[in-house]
Design an enzyme around this catalytic site. Sequence first.
Site, mmCIF file in Angstrom:
data_model
loop_
_atom_site.group_PDB
_atom_site.id
_atom_site.type_symbol
_atom_site.label_atom_id
_atom_site.label_comp_id
_atom_site.label_asym_id
_atom_site.label_seq_id
_atom_site.Cartn_x
_atom_site.Cartn_y
_atom_site.Cartn_z
ATOM 1 N N VAL A 30 0.853 -1.190 0.000
ATOM 2 C CA VAL A 30 0.000 0.000 0.000
ATOM 3 C C VAL A 30 0.890 1.243 0.000
ATOM 4 O O VAL A 30 1.807 1.358 0.809
ATOM 5 C CB VAL A 30 -0.937 0.015 1.223
ATOM 6 C CG1 VAL A 30 -1.757 1.301 1.265
ATOM 7 C CG2 VAL A 30 -1.871 -1.199 1.184
ATOM 8 N N ASP A 165 -13.711 -8.953 6.095
ATOM 9 C CA ASP A 165 -12.630 -8.676 7.055
ATOM 10 C C ASP A 165 -13.016 -7.480 7.920
ATOM 11 O O ASP A 165 -12.264 -6.505 8.024
ATOM 12 C CB ASP A 165 -11.321 -8.406 6.312
ATOM 13 C CG ASP A 165 -10.119 -8.307 7.251
ATOM 14 O OD1 ASP A 165 -10.194 -8.845 8.372
ATOM 15 O OD2 ASP A 165 -9.107 -7.687 6.858
#
Length: 263
Positions: A30, A165
Amino acid sequence: MALLPLPDPSPTAALVRSSVLISQGAEAKVYRTTLHTGGGPVLLKYRFSKQYRHATLDATLTRARVAGEARALVRCLRCGVSVPGLRFVDVANGALGIEWVDGKSVRSLLGSGDEGERYREEDEDIAPAEDEDLFVGYKVPKDALMVMVGTEIAKMHLADIIHGDLTTSNMMLRHPSSTMNPLGVHQLVLIDFGLAYTSTLAEDKAVDLYVLERAFASTHPESEPLFSSVLDAYKRKMGKEWPAIGRKLEDVRLRGRKRSMVG
């Protein structure tokens, strides 16, 4: 919804070279970056090649997961769920450009989060005192925050999106002074849809809730009242959809307790 054009014939390689790495997991890196088209900072999620997989299988899985995450975000946006805006999709190269959310994760606001976990805070270089109230600047009571969490999850489930999640790390409270929040209202944003999928099944929605319940229990001390507030807001928003999900949630909890007893 019109997406911004990709800024380069080889967008992923060019962007990665000019971006700041924020975090790295087993599946993706990321970055924080910007596009030459403007529009503020962008979170670049890059699913890199996995050498332990067959090249063809790896490419197929990467394309499927990037496309799936993009579809989940678009469906949420169309259904009024508060999620980051989608800036670009590069399925072939495993890249997804998403709006950078200026704020704090719910995990950090509740006192158990890692400030640099997924979205780096603008003021992260200033370590807060141990007793500092992390809600300073956000001006929202914990109960109100929990109501926002439950309401937003319900909106997502009404759109038949399963997050996959749900943790307090994957929820951001946008800062009231953010440029993306011109009215200065409190806005909870659900993030990280890498495991998301579409389902109308009450059991899948119940499992989503159970994952969040376990995340509260393991991450936040004395979390039962907090999750109760989340669930109350969820029930109100789901309306007639709730009884079926509630029954499935009890079943999922029972299975979870049995697994814990077995070890």
